[in-house]
Motif scaffolding. Structure first.
Motif, mmCIF file in Angstrom:
data_model
loop_
_atom_site.group_PDB
_atom_site.id
_atom_site.type_symbol
_atom_site.label_atom_id
_atom_site.label_comp_id
_atom_site.label_asym_id
_atom_site.label_seq_id
_atom_site.Cartn_x
_atom_site.Cartn_y
_atom_site.Cartn_z
ATOM 1 N N UNK A 60 0.761 -1.122 -0.329
ATOM 2 C CA UNK A 60 -0.342 0.016 -0.044
ATOM 3 C C UNK A 60 1.330 1.461 -0.002
ATOM 4 N N UNK A 61 2.122 1.091 0.255
ATOM 5 C CA UNK A 61 2.577 2.388 0.427
ATOM 6 C C UNK A 61 3.194 2.503 -1.141
ATOM 7 N N UNK A 62 3.085 1.870 -1.932
ATOM 8 C CA UNK A 62 3.968 1.762 -3.831
ATOM 9 C C UNK A 62 1.895 1.612 -4.712
ATOM 10 N N UNK A 63 1.446 1.098 -4.081
ATOM 11 C CA UNK A 63 0.241 1.106 -4.913
ATOM 12 C C UNK A 63 -0.957 1.071 -4.734
ATOM 13 N N UNK A 64 -2.197 1.627 -4.797
ATOM 14 C CA UNK A 64 -3.217 2.242 -4.069
ATOM 15 C C UNK A 64 -3.990 0.782 -3.720
ATOM 16 N N UNK A 65 -4.561 0.277 -4.871
ATOM 17 C CA UNK A 65 -4.771 -1.253 -4.776
ATOM 18 C C UNK A 65 -4.633 -1.773 -6.236
ATOM 19 N N UNK A 66 -4.921 -3.665 -5.482
ATOM 20 C CA UNK A 66 -4.199 -4.418 -6.430
ATOM 21 C C UNK A 66 -4.571 -4.019 -7.947
ATOM 22 N N UNK A 67 -5.813 -2.973 -8.403
ATOM 23 C CA UNK A 67 -5.951 -2.711 -10.037
ATOM 24 C C UNK A 67 -4.473 -2.344 -10.722
ATOM 25 N N UNK A 68 -4.019 -1.736 -9.536
ATOM 26 C CA UNK A 68 -2.856 -0.274 -9.864
ATOM 27 C C UNK A 68 -1.945 -1.321 -9.986
ATOM 28 N N UNK A 69 -1.928 -2.511 -9.102
ATOM 29 C CA UNK A 69 -0.127 -3.436 -9.019
ATOM 30 C C UNK A 69 -0.550 -4.050 -10.356
ATOM 31 N N UNK A 70 -1.260 -4.603 -10.896
ATOM 32 C CA UNK A 70 -1.937 -5.184 -11.932
ATOM 33 C C UNK A 70 -1.409 -4.479 -13.303
ATOM 34 N N UNK A 71 -2.000 -3.179 -13.211
ATOM 35 C CA UNK A 71 -0.842 -2.463 -14.538
ATOM 36 C C UNK A 71 0.077 -1.825 -14.779
ATOM 37 N N UNK A 72 0.711 -2.202 -13.269
ATOM 38 C CA UNK A 72 2.071 -1.816 -13.365
ATOM 39 C C UNK A 72 2.490 -3.212 -13.541
ATOM 40 N N UNK A 73 2.173 -4.702 -13.318
ATOM 41 C CA UNK A 73 2.867 -5.524 -14.711
ATOM 42 C C UNK A 73 2.735 -5.035 -15.790
ATOM 43 N N UNK A 74 1.591 -4.419 -16.216
ATOM 44 C CA UNK A 74 1.013 -4.967 -17.554
ATOM 45 C C UNK A 74 1.864 -3.574 -18.398
ATOM 46 N N UNK A 75 2.115 -2.575 -17.340
ATOM 47 C CA UNK A 75 3.195 -1.945 -18.345
ATOM 48 C C UNK A 75 4.605 -2.491 -18.295
ATOM 49 N N UNK A 76 5.097 -3.584 -17.036
ATOM 50 C CA UNK A 76 6.477 -4.240 -17.130
ATOM 51 C C UNK A 76 6.390 -4.773 -18.428
ATOM 52 N N UNK A 77 4.684 -5.700 -18.760
ATOM 53 C CA UNK A 77 4.938 -6.230 -19.868
ATOM 54 C C UNK A 77 4.974 -5.558 -21.161
ATOM 55 N N UNK A 78 5.211 -4.423 -21.230
ATOM 56 C CA UNK A 78 4.800 -3.616 -23.074
ATOM 57 C C UNK A 78 5.399 -2.805 -22.501
#
Length: 243
Positions: A60-78
């Motif tokens: 929670x100190x890095x991501x506001x929600x599970x969705x935001x963390x998932x989007x960060x993983x997508x960004x890694x993939x992209x």
């Protein structure tokens, strides 16, 4: 005569920003593993934190929600699509086929994780498409795919092509992502050669044409991680998630 003592070199202390970046990267890597294993809905933030070796508070100190963390993983993939060098028309014989030292077990595990994350991505898309707060973020990631294919279409499309570049890019992205859905469903697998032939047909190029300028820039545009990306995580090799 006493020998002079050799003092160890002073340790370089990481800055607070560096520590935060390392924690964030570790959580993204752990997120890829847990989302792949448990699915988007099944994954829990405390489980991702445990996988990364942190407390739930670190998430929670890095991501506001599970969705935001998932989007960060997508960004890694992209990440590969952010540069100008990506090109899906490279010959299979010149594209990188894997990292040295990779074992068959690593590859099988990586393939399973890629498939698992693909299924998690479908879960996320159906959720985000119904959420007014997530729709803009989802559209941003999909637009990255379209922009990448738009650069390819602008470079390679036939001179007599009537369709606008952005329309050709949409068809190319649809072919690529549709192939991923076929693979995830287990109905069929579109290999690299067939994919390149299809993309060339959309560009009005001969099916066997190979642009030598593309030889070292091969790759697929996808919301999914590549097997090579996952293999690197399995082997715990350091890597920059932004590249």
């Amino acid at each position: 005569m006493d020998q002079p003592r050799v003092m160890p070199a002073p340790r370089t202390r990481r800055t607070r920003a560096e520590q935060k970046r390392e924690t964030r990267d570790a959580l993204i890597e752990a997120g890829l593993v847990v989302f792949s294993r448990d699915g988007y809905h099944g994954a829990a933030l405390d489980g991702i934190a445990n996988e990364a070796g942190f407390s739930k508070g670190a998430v929670y100190s890095n991501f506001s929600s599970k969705a935001e963390l998932f989007l960060a993983v997508l960004d890694y993939n992209l990440g590969a699509l952010r540069g100008e060098g990506w090109d899906p028309l490279a010959s299979a014989t010149t594209a990188a086929v894997g990292a040295p030292g990779t074992t068959g077990g690593d590859e099988r595990e990586a393939e399973q994780l890629v498939r698992g994350f693909g299924l998690a991505t479908l879960e996320f898309i159906t959720t985000a498409a119904r959420d007014d707060m997530l729709i803009p973020a989802l559209r941003t990631r999909v637009q990255m795919l379209l922009d990448a294919y738009g650069r390819v279409a602008a470079t390679h499309r036939a001179a007599e092509e009537d369709l606008a570049v952005d329309k050709v890019a949409q068809l190319m992205a649809a072919l690529d992502q549709g192939a991923s859905v076929l693979a995830l469903s287990g109905v069929a697998t579109v290999d690299g050669s067939l994919m390149r032939s299809g993309l060339r047909r959309l560009l009005g190029l001969p099916a066997d044409a190979v642009d030598e300028r593309s030889a070292d820039r091969a790759g697929r545009a996808s919301l999914l991680p590549t097997v090579e990306q996952v293999q690197r995580l399995i082997r715990d090799e350091p890597g920059d998630l932004d590249t």
